[in-house]
Scaffold this motif. Sequence first.
Motif, mmCIF file in Angstrom:
data_model
loop_
_atom_site.group_PDB
_atom_site.id
_atom_site.type_symbol
_atom_site.label_atom_id
_atom_site.label_comp_id
_atom_site.label_asym_id
_atom_site.label_seq_id
_atom_site.Cartn_x
_atom_site.Cartn_y
_atom_site.Cartn_z
ATOM 1 N N GLU A 123 0.837 -1.205 0.000
ATOM 2 C CA GLU A 123 0.000 0.000 0.000
ATOM 3 C C GLU A 123 0.872 1.256 0.000
ATOM 4 O O GLU A 123 0.561 2.240 -0.661
ATOM 5 C CB GLU A 123 -0.908 0.037 1.227
ATOM 6 N N GLY A 124 1.969 1.215 0.757
ATOM 7 C CA GLY A 124 2.878 2.354 0.832
ATOM 8 C C GLY A 124 3.531 2.662 -0.502
ATOM 9 O O GLY A 124 3.638 3.821 -0.905
ATOM 10 N N ILE A 125 3.962 1.617 -1.201
ATOM 11 C CA ILE A 125 4.563 1.795 -2.528
ATOM 12 C C ILE A 125 3.533 2.393 -3.482
ATOM 13 O O ILE A 125 3.827 3.336 -4.220
ATOM 14 C CB ILE A 125 5.114 0.458 -3.067
ATOM 15 N N GLU A 126 2.320 1.855 -3.442
ATOM 16 C CA GLU A 126 1.249 2.357 -4.304
ATOM 17 C C GLU A 126 0.958 3.825 -3.989
ATOM 18 O O GLU A 126 0.793 4.650 -4.889
ATOM 19 C CB GLU A 126 -0.006 1.503 -4.105
ATOM 20 N N LEU A 127 0.918 4.157 -2.704
ATOM 21 C CA LEU A 127 0.662 5.542 -2.295
ATOM 22 C C LEU A 127 1.756 6.474 -2.816
ATOM 23 O O LEU A 127 1.463 7.505 -3.427
ATOM 24 C CB LEU A 127 0.574 5.638 -0.765
ATOM 25 N N LEU A 128 3.017 6.127 -2.581
ATOM 26 C CA LEU A 128 4.119 6.987 -3.021
ATOM 27 C C LEU A 128 4.115 7.146 -4.543
ATOM 28 O O LEU A 128 4.339 8.246 -5.047
ATOM 29 C CB LEU A 128 5.455 6.440 -2.527
ATOM 30 N N ASN A 129 3.844 6.070 -5.261
ATOM 31 C CA ASN A 129 3.807 6.151 -6.720
ATOM 32 C C ASN A 129 2.603 6.929 -7.230
ATOM 33 O O ASN A 129 2.579 7.331 -8.395
ATOM 34 C CB ASN A 129 3.849 4.761 -7.341
ATOM 35 N N SER A 130 1.604 7.157 -6.370
ATOM 36 C CA SER A 130 0.420 7.919 -6.787
ATOM 37 C C SER A 130 0.636 9.424 -6.668
ATOM 38 O O SER A 130 -0.137 10.201 -7.221
ATOM 39 C CB SER A 130 -0.798 7.512 -5.948
ATOM 40 N N PHE A 131 1.683 9.849 -5.953
ATOM 41 C CA PHE A 131 1.947 11.280 -5.818
ATOM 42 C C PHE A 131 2.306 11.860 -7.184
ATOM 43 O O PHE A 131 2.907 11.177 -8.017
ATOM 44 C CB PHE A 131 3.079 11.552 -4.823
ATOM 45 N N HIS A 132 2.000 13.119 -7.382
ATOM 46 C CA HIS A 132 2.183 13.782 -8.674
ATOM 47 C C HIS A 132 3.613 13.610 -9.190
ATOM 48 O O HIS A 132 4.568 14.019 -8.535
ATOM 49 C CB HIS A 132 1.830 15.267 -8.535
ATOM 50 N N GLU A 133 3.758 12.963 -10.330
ATOM 51 C CA GLU A 133 5.020 12.720 -11.048
ATOM 52 C C GLU A 133 5.944 11.689 -10.401
ATOM 53 O O GLU A 133 6.988 11.377 -10.954
ATOM 54 C CB GLU A 133 5.810 14.023 -11.272
#
Length: 129
Positions: free
Chosen positions: A100-110
């Motif tokens: 979930e953390g990886i997905e969250l970080l990768n969802s941040f703009h750019e």
Amino acid sequence: MATYKLEIYKRPLEAIISGVKKVEIRTNNSYEKIRYEQLNKGDLIQFQIISGPPFIGLDIIEPDALTVEVVDVRRYNDAGELLDNEGMQVLSTLSNTKEEGIELLNSFHEYKKMIPIHGIFAIEIAPLT
């Protein structure tokens, strides 16, 4: 020693002020002038509050909201490596698992585009009193 201005949302800034958040996670991007690999221990960051989330631009709603000192800067190749070394607490209560953390970080703009190019930085900070 250098001073940088960085944008931040109000909620994470409040977590920094309260002492809950001690590590800011960033990657180089197209909308900030700073290059995180150039940050050094002792540099100052002046946080400016922007509206959001979600990311809707860099319109500053509160300039110079908080100044912090850089305690350390650690670069990682990807979000998984960052979470393995820094721990899930760097995401506060936003994610329960590493996936979930990886997905969250990768969802941040750019972030998904820029992390493979520049890496991802854990910036340990301390508010100036």
